[in-house]
Design a protein around this motif. Sequence first.
Motif, PDB file in Angstrom:
ATOM      1  N   LYS A  43      46.784  94.605  64.400  1.00 32.04           N
ATOM      2  CA  LYS A  43      45.953  93.431  64.072  1.00 32.04           C
ATOM      3  C   LYS A  43      46.427  93.253  62.602  1.00 32.04           C
ATOM      4  CE  LYS A  43      42.296  93.539  67.449  1.00 32.04           C
ATOM      5  NZ  LYS A  43      40.779  93.609  67.693  1.00 32.04           N
ATOM      6  N   TRP A  44      46.331  94.217  61.657  1.00 28.14           N
ATOM      7  CA  TRP A  44      46.463  93.972  60.409  1.00 28.14           C
ATOM      8  C   TRP A  44      47.909  94.042  59.918  1.00 28.14           C
ATOM      9  CZ3 TRP A  44      42.695  92.174  57.514  1.00 28.14           C
ATOM     10  CH2 TRP A  44      41.357  92.530  57.861  1.00 28.14           C
ATOM     11  N   LEU A  45      48.828  94.316  60.770  1.00 31.31           N
ATOM     12  CA  LEU A  45      50.429  94.044  60.513  1.00 31.31           C
ATOM     13  C   LEU A  45      50.672  92.982  59.863  1.00 31.31           C
ATOM     14  CD1 LEU A  45      52.739  96.105  60.105  1.00 31.31           C
ATOM     15  CD2 LEU A  45      53.327  95.229  62.403  1.00 31.31           C
ATOM     16  N   PRO A  46      50.525  91.843  60.643  1.00 31.46           N
ATOM     17  CA  PRO A  46      50.902  90.619  60.268  1.00 31.46           C
ATOM     18  C   PRO A  46      50.392  90.098  58.501  1.00 31.46           C
ATOM     19  CG  PRO A  46      50.427  90.070  62.373  1.00 31.46           C
ATOM     20  CD  PRO A  46      49.962  91.606  61.754  1.00 31.46           C
ATOM     21  N   GLY A  48      49.513  92.231  56.297  1.00 28.21           N
ATOM     22  CA  GLY A  48      50.074  92.993  55.328  1.00 28.21           C
ATOM     23  C   GLY A  48      51.538  92.383  54.970  1.00 28.21           C
ATOM     24  N   ILE A  49      52.078  91.911  55.901  1.00 28.91           N
ATOM     25  CA  ILE A  49      53.786  91.457  55.827  1.00 28.91           C
ATOM     26  C   ILE A  49      53.231  90.083  55.195  1.00 28.91           C
ATOM     27  CG2 ILE A  49      55.556  90.431  56.979  1.00 28.91           C
ATOM     28  CD1 ILE A  49      55.201  92.421  59.248  1.00 28.91           C
ATOM     29  N   ALA A  50      52.514  89.230  55.168  1.00 33.73           N
ATOM     30  CA  ALA A  50      52.269  88.075  54.542  1.00 33.73           C
ATOM     31  C   ALA A  50      51.977  88.314  53.231  1.00 33.73           C
ATOM     32  CB  ALA A  50      51.129  87.242  55.342  1.00 33.73           C
ATOM     33  N   ALA A  51      51.021  89.299  52.922  1.00 27.51           N
ATOM     34  CA  ALA A  51      50.372  89.671  51.312  1.00 27.51           C
ATOM     35  C   ALA A  51      51.730  90.307  50.616  1.00 27.51           C
ATOM     36  CB  ALA A  51      49.366  90.673  51.612  1.00 27.51           C
ATOM     37  N   ALA A  52      52.710  90.730  51.441  1.00 29.59           N
ATOM     38  CA  ALA A  52      53.990  91.204  50.715  1.00 29.59           C
ATOM     39  C   ALA A  52      54.766  90.305  50.391  1.00 29.59           C
ATOM     40  CB  ALA A  52      54.519  92.583  51.555  1.00 29.59           C
ATOM     41  N   PHE A  53      55.016  89.249  51.136  1.00 32.20           N
ATOM     42  CA  PHE A  53      55.666  87.987  50.901  1.00 32.20           C
ATOM     43  C   PHE A  53      55.161  87.517  49.615  1.00 32.20           C
ATOM     44  CE2 PHE A  53      57.911  88.272  55.178  1.00 32.20           C
ATOM     45  CZ  PHE A  53      59.240  88.693  54.646  1.00 32.20           C
ATOM     46  N   LEU A  54      53.764  86.976  49.735  1.00 31.18           N
ATOM     47  CA  LEU A  54      53.199  86.457  48.739  1.00 31.18           C
ATOM     48  C   LEU A  54      53.363  86.863  47.279  1.00 31.18           C
ATOM     49  CD1 LEU A  54      49.903  84.940  50.510  1.00 31.18           C
ATOM     50  CD2 LEU A  54      51.896  83.620  49.607  1.00 31.18           C
ATOM     51  N   MET A  55      52.950  88.278  47.306  1.00 30.50           N
ATOM     52  CA  MET A  55      53.175  88.986  46.330  1.00 30.50           C
ATOM     53  C   MET A  55      54.655  88.951  45.509  1.00 30.50           C
ATOM     54  SD  MET A  55      51.896  92.943  45.344  1.00 30.50           S
ATOM     55  CE  MET A  55      50.521  92.532  44.293  1.00 30.50           C
ATOM     56  N   GLY A  56      55.253  89.079  46.655  1.00 26.92           N
ATOM     57  CA  GLY A  56      56.906  88.827  45.979  1.00 26.92           C
ATOM     58  C   GLY A  56      57.171  87.595  45.256  1.00 26.92           C
ATOM     59  N   PHE A  57      56.700  86.467  46.025  1.00 28.46           N
ATOM     60  CA  PHE A  57      56.923  85.299  45.417  1.00 28.46           C
ATOM     61  C   PHE A  57      56.173  84.997  44.268  1.00 28.46           C
ATOM     62  CE2 PHE A  57      55.717  80.544  45.479  1.00 28.46           C
ATOM     63  CZ  PHE A  57      56.984  79.921  45.671  1.00 28.46           C
ATOM     64  N   TRP A  58      55.092  85.753  44.199  1.00 28.53           N
ATOM     65  CA  TRP A  58      54.232  85.548  42.860  1.00 28.53           C
ATOM     66  C   TRP A  58      54.923  86.010  41.824  1.00 28.53           C
ATOM     67  CZ3 TRP A  58      51.305  89.023  40.097  1.00 28.53           C
ATOM     68  CH2 TRP A  58      50.693  88.462  39.029  1.00 28.53           C
ATOM     69  N   LEU A  59      55.539  87.343  41.940  1.00 26.04           N
ATOM     70  CA  LEU A  59      56.258  88.032  40.818  1.00 26.04           C
ATOM     71  C   LEU A  59      57.642  87.369  40.470  1.00 26.04           C
ATOM     72  CD1 LEU A  59      55.528  91.849  41.893  1.00 26.04           C
ATOM     73  CD2 LEU A  59      54.569  90.355  39.985  1.00 26.04           C
ATOM     74  N   MET A  60      58.146  86.689  41.595  1.00 25.33           N
ATOM     75  CA  MET A  60      59.366  86.040  41.315  1.00 25.33           C
ATOM     76  C   MET A  60      59.326  84.815  40.424  1.00 25.33           C
ATOM     77  SD  MET A  60      61.785  86.936  44.407  1.00 25.33           S
ATOM     78  CE  MET A  60      63.125  85.936  44.000  1.00 25.33           C
ATOM     79  N   THR A  61      58.283  84.039  40.690  1.00 21.92           N
ATOM     80  CA  THR A  61      58.020  82.966  39.893  1.00 21.92           C
ATOM     81  C   THR A  61      56.875  82.827  38.876  1.00 21.92           C
ATOM     82  OG1 THR A  61      56.421  82.116  41.674  1.00 21.92           O
ATOM     83  CG2 THR A  61      58.642  81.661  42.230  1.00 21.92           C
ATOM     84  N   SER A  62      56.742  84.240  38.395  1.00 20.29           N
ATOM     85  CA  SER A  62      55.844  84.223  37.160  1.00 20.29           C
ATOM     86  C   SER A  62      56.419  83.545  35.827  1.00 20.29           C
ATOM     87  CB  SER A  62      55.602  85.664  36.889  1.00 20.29           C
ATOM     88  OG  SER A  62      56.638  86.376  36.436  1.00 20.29           O
ATOM     89  N   ASN A  63      55.494  82.818  35.440  1.00 22.20           N
ATOM     90  CA  ASN A  63      55.851  81.920  34.133  1.00 22.20           C
ATOM     91  C   ASN A  63      55.895  82.885  33.008  1.00 22.20           C
ATOM     92  OD1 ASN A  63      56.190  79.642  35.663  1.00 22.20           O
ATOM     93  ND2 ASN A  63      53.822  79.187  35.224  1.00 22.20           N
ATOM     94  N   GLU A  64      57.041  82.938  32.460  1.00 23.89           N
ATOM     95  CA  GLU A  64      57.446  83.845  31.238  1.00 23.89           C
ATOM     96  C   GLU A  64      57.107  82.974  29.950  1.00 23.89           C
ATOM     97  OE1 GLU A  64      60.533  86.418  31.078  1.00 23.89           O
ATOM     98  OE2 GLU A  64      60.146  87.408  33.161  1.00 23.89           O
ATOM     99  N   THR A  65      56.475  83.202  29.105  1.00 27.32           N
ATOM    100  CA  THR A  65      56.128  82.276  27.682  1.00 27.32           C
ATOM    101  C   THR A  65      57.547  82.505  27.098  1.00 27.32           C
ATOM    102  OG1 THR A  65      53.717  82.792  27.964  1.00 27.32           O
ATOM    103  CG2 THR A  65      54.651  81.705  26.089  1.00 27.32           C
ATOM    104  N   GLU A  66      58.123  81.269  26.638  1.00 27.53           N
ATOM    105  CA  GLU A  66      59.360  81.069  25.872  1.00 27.53           C
ATOM    106  C   GLU A  66      58.699  80.982  24.549  1.00 27.53           C
ATOM    107  OE1 GLU A  66      62.020  78.679  27.395  1.00 27.53           O
ATOM    108  OE2 GLU A  66      61.955  79.238  29.636  1.00 27.53           O
ATOM    109  N   TYR A  67      59.362  81.626  23.609  1.00 26.40           N
ATOM    110  CA  TYR A  67      59.030  81.390  22.214  1.00 26.40           C
ATOM    111  C   TYR A  67      60.078  80.804  21.637  1.00 26.40           C
ATOM    112  CZ  TYR A  67      55.255  84.891  23.248  1.00 26.40           C
ATOM    113  OH  TYR A  67      54.150  85.281  23.631  1.00 26.40           O
ATOM    114  N   ALA A  68      59.791  79.606  20.659  1.00 26.77           N
ATOM    115  CA  ALA A  68      60.692  79.063  20.161  1.00 26.77           C
ATOM    116  C   ALA A  68      61.011  79.640  18.895  1.00 26.77           C
ATOM    117  CB  ALA A  68      60.457  77.478  19.705  1.00 26.77           C
ATOM    118  N   LEU A  69      62.345  80.125  18.326  1.00 33.14           N
ATOM    119  CA  LEU A  69      62.672  80.846  17.284  1.00 33.14           C
ATOM    120  C   LEU A  69      62.991  79.819  16.010  1.00 33.14           C
ATOM    121  CD1 LEU A  69      64.901  83.572  19.078  1.00 33.14           C
ATOM    122  CD2 LEU A  69      62.639  83.802  18.232  1.00 33.14           C
TER     123      LEU A  69
END
Length: 110
Positions: A43-46, A48-69
Amino acid sequence: MNKRDNIEEKELELFFSEWKEKDKRLEIPEFKYKRKTNSNIWKWLPVGIAAAFLMGFWLMTSNETEYALESDMVIITLVEDENQEQRFVIETKSSLDVWEAPSSSLLTEF
């Protein structure tokens, strides 16, 4: 076979037959065993899979602050015009735009 062996055998048979009769009268309680299934895991397997996909998506699209030099370095220069007037010139440059050879500082400072 002699008579003594025959008597001992009968005694043994009688002894074990009494035990068999006692065993037949014993009441054996019913054993209720319910096998646990691992249905909770399935019952919990789907989830867990959905949580792994969401976490991967969140980590790939994390906003890195760009600093102007561009504001790394502020250069203030006093410039004299043709009319003997002095004025300040303020420039901002990044440290990547300005490079000075290590040996050139020896020429200008000493």
